[in-house]
Design an enzyme around this catalytic site. Structure first.
Site, short mmCIF file in Angstrom:
data_model
loop_
_atom_site.label_atom_id
_atom_site.label_comp_id
_atom_site.label_asym_id
_atom_site.label_seq_id
_atom_site.Cartn_x
_atom_site.Cartn_y
_atom_site.Cartn_z
N CYS A 4 19.14 2.95 1.16
CA CYS A 4 19.51 1.62 0.69
C CYS A 4 20.00 0.84 1.91
CB CYS A 4 20.54 1.67 -0.43
SG CYS A 4 22.17 2.26 0.04
N ARG A 10 24.28 2.73 -3.72
CA ARG A 10 23.09 3.27 -4.39
C ARG A 10 22.62 4.61 -3.83
NH1 ARG A 10 19.44 -1.88 -3.55
NH2 ARG A 10 20.72 -1.84 -1.68
N ASP A 103 21.69 -3.72 -6.33
CA ASP A 103 22.82 -3.29 -5.51
C ASP A 103 24.13 -3.71 -6.20
OD1 ASP A 103 24.61 -2.60 -3.54
OD2 ASP A 103 23.64 -3.78 -1.96
#
Length: 137
Positions: A4, A10, A103
């Site tokens: 990420c 994440r 996100d």
């Protein structure tokens, strides 16, 4: 390898969920394209994973550019915007998968729970498609 942006939300969540799903023998790791090396996992990420009996409190972020991506069978970008930087780095021999997970950075714990649910569903789909699997040594 789950990638990420910052490797604090994440991707560490995906790493923990994948390790749980794939079993102890699977090599599962995470990194970020703009990670600040050594940063801890976001507090809400730790909380939400703890709710799922997973402990990511010892996680420390690392930049993907510091790794040899050819060591991984699969590289999973957790947003379409992550793909271009990964291709510049060169994913090596690993299969590049892109999934679109919002996100939760800077949001409330409910957003992190939604992210964990979305990650779990995406991981199950990747396993069902044969894109993620337990690697036998």
């Amino acid at each position: 390898m789950f990638v990420c942006a910052g490797n604090t939300c994440r991707s560490p969540m995906a790493e923990a969920l994948a390790r749980q799903l794939l079993g102890n023998g699977a090599q599962v790791e995470s990194a970020g394209i703009s990670a600040l090396a050594g940063a801890p996992a976001a507090p809400h990420a730790v909380t939400v994973m703890r709710e799922r009996n997973l402990d990511i409190s010892a996680h420390r972020a690392r930049p993907v550019a510091s790794l040899t991506l050819a060591e991984f069978d699969a590289i999973v970008a957790l947003a379409p915007a992550i793909e271009r930087p990964l291709r510049r780095i060169g994913p090596g021999s690993g299969q590049l998968c892109i999934i679109d997970i919002d996100d939760p950075y800077g949001k409330d714990v409910a957003a992190y729970r939604r992210t964990a649910d979305a990650l779990h569903a995406a991981l199950i789909a990747l396993v069902d498609q044969g894109r993620l699997r337990h690697h036998e040594a």
